[in-house]
Write an enzyme that holds these catalytic residues in place. Structure first.
Site, PDB file in Angstrom:
ATOM      1  N   HIS A  35       0.829  -1.214   0.000  1.00 44.96           N
ATOM      2  CA  HIS A  35       0.000   0.000   0.000  1.00 44.96           C
ATOM      3  C   HIS A  35       0.862   1.262   0.000  1.00 44.96           C
ATOM      4  O   HIS A  35       1.543   1.542   0.979  1.00 44.96           O
ATOM      5  CB  HIS A  35      -0.880  -0.040   1.250  1.00 44.96           C
ATOM      6  CG  HIS A  35      -1.769   1.120   1.433  1.00 44.96           C
ATOM      7  ND1 HIS A  35      -1.682   1.960   2.518  1.00 44.96           N
ATOM      8  CD2 HIS A  35      -2.776   1.604   0.661  1.00 44.96           C
ATOM      9  CE1 HIS A  35      -2.601   2.899   2.431  1.00 44.96           C
ATOM     10  NE2 HIS A  35      -3.283   2.700   1.324  1.00 44.96           N
ATOM     11  N   ARG A  36       0.870   1.972  -1.151  1.00 41.21           N
ATOM     12  CA  ARG A  36       1.764   3.127  -1.352  1.00 41.21           C
ATOM     13  C   ARG A  36       3.229   2.673  -1.291  1.00 41.21           C
ATOM     14  O   ARG A  36       4.111   3.414  -0.844  1.00 41.21           O
ATOM     15  CB  ARG A  36       1.500   4.219  -0.307  1.00 41.21           C
ATOM     16  CG  ARG A  36       0.024   4.594  -0.162  1.00 41.21           C
ATOM     17  CD  ARG A  36      -0.208   5.656   0.887  1.00 41.21           C
ATOM     18  NE  ARG A  36      -1.622   5.737   1.254  1.00 41.21           N
ATOM     19  CZ  ARG A  36      -2.087   6.434   2.299  1.00 41.21           C
ATOM     20  NH1 ARG A  36      -1.259   7.123   3.062  1.00 41.21           N
ATOM     21  NH2 ARG A  36      -3.372   6.450   2.566  1.00 41.21           N
ATOM     22  N   GLU A  62       1.681  -0.002  -6.091  1.00 47.11           N
ATOM     23  CA  GLU A  62       0.459   0.792  -5.968  1.00 47.11           C
ATOM     24  C   GLU A  62       0.798   2.270  -5.978  1.00 47.11           C
ATOM     25  O   GLU A  62       1.542   2.757  -5.131  1.00 47.11           O
ATOM     26  CB  GLU A  62      -0.309   0.473  -4.679  1.00 47.11           C
ATOM     27  CG  GLU A  62      -1.765   0.906  -4.790  1.00 47.11           C
ATOM     28  CD  GLU A  62      -2.290   1.801  -3.667  1.00 47.11           C
ATOM     29  OE1 GLU A  62      -1.597   1.980  -2.666  1.00 47.11           O
ATOM     30  OE2 GLU A  62      -3.406   2.313  -3.832  1.00 47.11           O
ATOM     31  N   ASP A  64      -0.805   6.162  -6.086  1.00 45.63           N
ATOM     32  CA  ASP A  64      -1.908   7.127  -6.084  1.00 45.63           C
ATOM     33  C   ASP A  64      -1.468   8.305  -6.945  1.00 45.63           C
ATOM     34  O   ASP A  64      -0.358   8.809  -6.772  1.00 45.63           O
ATOM     35  CB  ASP A  64      -2.173   7.641  -4.657  1.00 45.63           C
ATOM     36  CG  ASP A  64      -2.717   6.550  -3.741  1.00 45.63           C
ATOM     37  OD1 ASP A  64      -2.469   6.626  -2.524  1.00 45.63           O
ATOM     38  OD2 ASP A  64      -3.365   5.610  -4.244  1.00 45.63           O
ATOM     39  N   HIS A  77      -0.455  10.606  -2.254  1.00 46.48           N
ATOM     40  CA  HIS A  77      -1.810  10.291  -1.778  1.00 46.48           C
ATOM     41  C   HIS A  77      -2.648  11.541  -1.598  1.00 46.48           C
ATOM     42  O   HIS A  77      -3.807  11.578  -2.023  1.00 46.48           O
ATOM     43  CB  HIS A  77      -1.730   9.534  -0.450  1.00 46.48           C
ATOM     44  CG  HIS A  77      -3.057   9.262   0.142  1.00 46.48           C
ATOM     45  ND1 HIS A  77      -3.708  10.138   0.981  1.00 46.48           N
ATOM     46  CD2 HIS A  77      -3.908   8.220  -0.024  1.00 46.48           C
ATOM     47  CE1 HIS A  77      -4.871   9.642   1.334  1.00 46.48           C
ATOM     48  NE2 HIS A  77      -5.028   8.486   0.738  1.00 46.48           N
ATOM     49  N   GLU A 144      -4.146   4.327  -8.851  1.00 49.81           N
ATOM     50  CA  GLU A 144      -5.395   4.968  -8.426  1.00 49.81           C
ATOM     51  C   GLU A 144      -5.521   6.393  -8.927  1.00 49.81           C
ATOM     52  O   GLU A 144      -4.621   7.211  -8.727  1.00 49.81           O
ATOM     53  CB  GLU A 144      -5.496   4.973  -6.886  1.00 49.81           C
ATOM     54  CG  GLU A 144      -6.799   5.584  -6.389  1.00 49.81           C
ATOM     55  CD  GLU A 144      -6.962   5.579  -4.880  1.00 49.81           C
ATOM     56  OE1 GLU A 144      -6.166   4.921  -4.178  1.00 49.81           O
ATOM     57  OE2 GLU A 144      -7.886   6.259  -4.399  1.00 49.81           O
TER      58      GLU A 144
HETATM   59  O1  G3P Z   1      -6.141   2.156  -3.074  1.00 46.17           O
HETATM   60  C1  G3P Z   1      -6.546   1.416  -1.975  1.00 46.17           C
HETATM   61  C2  G3P Z   1      -6.396   2.298  -0.799  1.00 46.17           C
HETATM   62  O2  G3P Z   1      -5.115   2.898  -0.888  1.00 46.17           O
HETATM   63  C3  G3P Z   1      -7.441   3.372  -0.834  1.00 46.17           C
HETATM   64  O3  G3P Z   1      -7.260   4.202   0.218  1.00 46.17           O
HETATM   65  O4  G3P Z   1      -6.748   6.510   0.919  1.00 46.17           O
HETATM   66  O5  G3P Z   1      -5.034   4.711   1.146  1.00 46.17           O
HETATM   67  O6  G3P Z   1      -5.583   5.579  -1.093  1.00 46.17           O
HETATM   68  P1  G3P Z   1      -6.097   5.315   0.300  1.00 46.17           P
HETATM   69 CA    CA Z   2      -4.607   4.040  -3.008  1.00 46.37          CA
END
Ligand code: G3P
Ligand code: CA
Length: 280
Positions: A35-36, A62, A64, A77, A144
């Site tokens: 995640h990130r 991943e 954003d 993010h 994303e």
């Molecule tokens: O992309 C999945 C998750 O990362 C969504 O929440 O706010 O961490 O981008 P966020």
């Molecule tokens: Ca995300």
């Protein structure tokens, strides 16, 4: 009589083996989404966090996306730079040149001294192009479109870069909280696999109609994990949708969600998820 017992014991051993291997195979198929990047260990959305995610058996990178004033897609993010750099202000009010002057790593060393590293000091905010240049076309990307309403044209620019760098569309996943953003990508290129992000505020429930609506354009759902339950997981997965909850950082919850049947997990600790997935 003895022959009968031998047959019973043999059947039990075979049954147990299938159960263990079946579970192990299932667990192995769970997508490990750093995640990130491996953001529990390194400053989020930096090349070094993505590299660490790879080293820790993550299956995806991943990213954003935000967009600078001069139309460059960057990995971040938040809509502002304040939390994850030494700068301040809105991304869409800064040029890429101004963005590149910021230190995107020292904050992490200060906030997480237990994971601090001198190599994080002074790392820069990467552009999506730099991510593609660094990891190549065959890496699995999970990208994303963040706040697409703030950045008209984000989807077109994303696809331009995907095509420019010949990113493997069989493994690329594009995610968003915005159905409109995902549907606009589908219209631009129907081969792109899409994941609808969701955020539940209480016990997660989903209707057949909602599932059918999402299945019209997406291959999966990415909900926050906090309010998920076994019924929800079983209903979504048995509909044929992928189910990738975020953001799971605790071993017991990882095991529970895997046992319920999720098909992937977003985590800040891909190393931990890998240890949970390994054949027990
Ligand atoms: O992309 C999945 C998750 O990362 C969504 O929440 O706010 O961490 O981008 P966020
Ligand atoms: Ca995300």
């Amino acid at each position: 009589m003895k022959a009968k017992w031998v047959l019973v014991v043999r059947a039990l051993i075979i049954g147990l083996t299938i159960l263990v291997l079946g579970e192990a195979v299932l667990a192995k198929d769970i997508a490990n989404v750093p995640h990130r990047g491996a953001s529990g260990h390194a400053p989020e959305h930096t090349i070094v966090s993505y590299q660490l995610g790879e080293k820790m058996h993550g299956d995806y990178i991943e990213v954003d996306l935000q967009m600078t004033k001069d139309g460059q897609l960057i990995a971040m993010h938040d809509c502002t730079v304040d939390r994850t750099t030494n700068g301040t202000g809105f991304v869409n009010e800064m040029t890429l040149a101004e963005m590149k002057e910021l230190d995107a790593g020292s904050w992490f060393n200060e906030q997480y001294p237990q994971y601090a590293s001198p190599e994080y000091k002074g790392v820069r905010v990467p552009t999506l192009e730099e991510v593609f240049q660094t990891f190549g076309k065959n890496k699995r990307y999970y990208i994303e479109t963040k706040s697409p309403e703030v950045y008209p044209g984000m989807e077109t620019e994303l696809l331009r870069l995907v095509n420019k760098y010949k990113i493997n569309k069989d493994t690329l996943l594009v995610e968003s909280f915005s159905p409109e953003s995902l549907i606009s990508i589908k219209k631009l290129d129907s081969s792109i696999k899409l994941v609808q992000l969701l955020k539940y505020q209480s016990n997660a429930v989903i209707t057949d109609e909602e599932i059918d609506e999402i299945k019209d354009y997406a291959i999966g759902i990415g909900p926050n994990h906090h309010y998920l339950n076994e019924d929800y997981v079983q209903k979504v997965v048995s509909s044929g949708l992928e189910l990738h909850p975020y953001t799971v950082n605790e071993k017991g919850r990882m095991k529970q969600l895997i046992n319920w049947g999720v098909t992937g997990i977003f985590t800040n600790f891909p190393d931990l998820l890998h240890s949970v997935k390994k054949v027990r």
